[in-house]
Design a protein around this motif. Structure first.
Motif, PDB file in Angstrom:
ATOM      1  N   GLY A 107       0.819  -1.212   0.000  1.00 23.00           N
ATOM      2  CA  GLY A 107       0.000   0.000   0.000  1.00 23.00           C
ATOM      3  C   GLY A 107       0.849   1.255   0.000  1.00 23.00           C
ATOM      4  O   GLY A 107       0.628   2.167  -0.800  1.00 23.00           O
ATOM      5  N   TRP A 108       1.849   1.324   0.891  1.00 25.14           N
ATOM      6  CA  TRP A 108       2.705   2.513   0.949  1.00 25.14           C
ATOM      7  C   TRP A 108       3.480   2.708  -0.339  1.00 25.14           C
ATOM      8  O   TRP A 108       3.769   3.843  -0.732  1.00 25.14           O
ATOM      9  CB  TRP A 108       3.668   2.412   2.135  1.00 25.14           C
ATOM     10  N   MET A 109       3.806   1.624  -1.027  1.00 23.50           N
ATOM     11  CA  MET A 109       4.544   1.765  -2.284  1.00 23.50           C
ATOM     12  C   MET A 109       3.686   2.357  -3.400  1.00 23.50           C
ATOM     13  O   MET A 109       4.207   2.706  -4.458  1.00 23.50           O
ATOM     14  CB  MET A 109       5.142   0.413  -2.696  1.00 23.50           C
ATOM     15  N   MET A 110       2.386   2.486  -3.165  1.00 22.01           N
ATOM     16  CA  MET A 110       1.531   3.177  -4.128  1.00 22.01           C
ATOM     17  C   MET A 110       1.939   4.636  -4.292  1.00 22.01           C
ATOM     18  O   MET A 110       1.591   5.287  -5.269  1.00 22.01           O
ATOM     19  CB  MET A 110       0.062   3.111  -3.682  1.00 22.01           C
ATOM     20  N   PHE A 111       2.701   5.167  -3.313  1.00 24.17           N
ATOM     21  CA  PHE A 111       3.161   6.552  -3.411  1.00 24.17           C
ATOM     22  C   PHE A 111       4.307   6.707  -4.407  1.00 24.17           C
ATOM     23  O   PHE A 111       4.857   7.808  -4.534  1.00 24.17           O
ATOM     24  CB  PHE A 111       3.564   7.074  -2.033  1.00 24.17           C
ATOM     25  N   LEU A 112       4.657   5.613  -5.121  1.00 24.07           N
ATOM     26  CA  LEU A 112       5.505   5.775  -6.306  1.00 24.07           C
ATOM     27  C   LEU A 112       4.852   6.747  -7.276  1.00 24.07           C
ATOM     28  O   LEU A 112       5.519   7.481  -8.009  1.00 24.07           O
ATOM     29  CB  LEU A 112       5.715   4.407  -6.990  1.00 24.07           C
TER      30      LEU A 112
END
Length: 247
Positions: free
Chosen positions: A192-197
């Protein structure tokens, strides 16, 4: 009780204590970083209004500095948490645990950068001789831009933090001393946090990402604090990996 049994009990107690400290630092980092970089800034920043934001910062300078100090404490706790997790999970896969440690060091470096951007607006708004050529409106706009850059840097931090969560989630899943479900939930939170790519995507999905993070990170924190790890299984995995020499 034999001396070897006493030594074994002390060793297992040490492992459980280390795990509890990991959970404690994880919880402290979450509280301090969230307070400094989310709650405090959320109270001071007025979206799209640099003048109101500047007035809030100058009018609540003590709160501003409290948020800054809280953010610094968050980075220190994060470093301590990362070191303890490396020590715990190197018995599962040393190379992957070391890579996860490097990832979180990069994340902490970016987190520190966000704090520098965090404090810079106050110096800009107070002006002084170096900034005397700028009008108050220009200084307010510059301070607001720095706060926006702090937010962008924080989004980048979340990407690396998410990768670290995914790596540690995998290591938990492969371990024998923690419930596998904790690893699965943490890996989902990391994804989920890697969605901030792509920050627009991350921001749009933030409520769902935050919920996934809570389901992944909070149970792990309290499991470590209350239940700790299965020290006997940790030692067995350490022996199997060659990280521990049989007594």
């Amino acid at each position: 009780m034999s001396s070897s049994a006493v030594m074994q009990d002390k060793s297992e107690a040490s492992i459980r204590f280390k795990a509890r400290m990991g959970g404690a630092f994880q919880l402290l980092e979450a509280i301090t970083a969230t307070y400094g970089q989310v709650i405090v800034l959320g109270k001071l920043i007025v979206s799209g209004d640099s003048a109101a934001t500047a007035a809030n910062i100058l009018g609540h300078e003590r709160l501003f500095w409290l948020g800054f100090a809280s953010s610094i404490i968050g980075v220190v706790c994060h470093l301590a948490w990362a070191l303890i997790f490396y020590e715990l999970f190197k018995v599962v896969n040393r190379s992957l645990s070391l890579f996860a440690a490097f990832v979180v060091l990069v994340a902490c470096g970016i987190q520190t950068l966000t704090i520098l951007f965090y404090v810079a607006p106050l110096y800009v708004l107070k002006g002084g001789v170096p900034l005397s050529a700028f009008t108050p409106e220009q200084l307010q706009a510059l301070a607001y831009i720095m706060l926006k850059l702090s937010g962008e840097a924080f989004d980048l931090y979340l990407v690396f933090f998410g990768l670290w969560c995914a790596l540690i989630g995998y290591l938990i899943f492969k371990s024998t001393f923690l419930p596998r479900i904790l690893g699965v939930l943490l890996a989902i939170a990391g994804a989920g946090w890697m969605m901030f790519l792509l920050p627009p995507v991350g921001s749009h999905l933030f409520p769902y990402i935050a919920a996934a993070s809570a389901l992944g990170e909070v149970p792990l924190e309290f499991w470590l604090l209350i239940g700790s790890v299965n020290a006997r299984r940790w030692k067995e995995q350490a022996l199997a990996s060659g990280m521990l020499i049989p007594a």
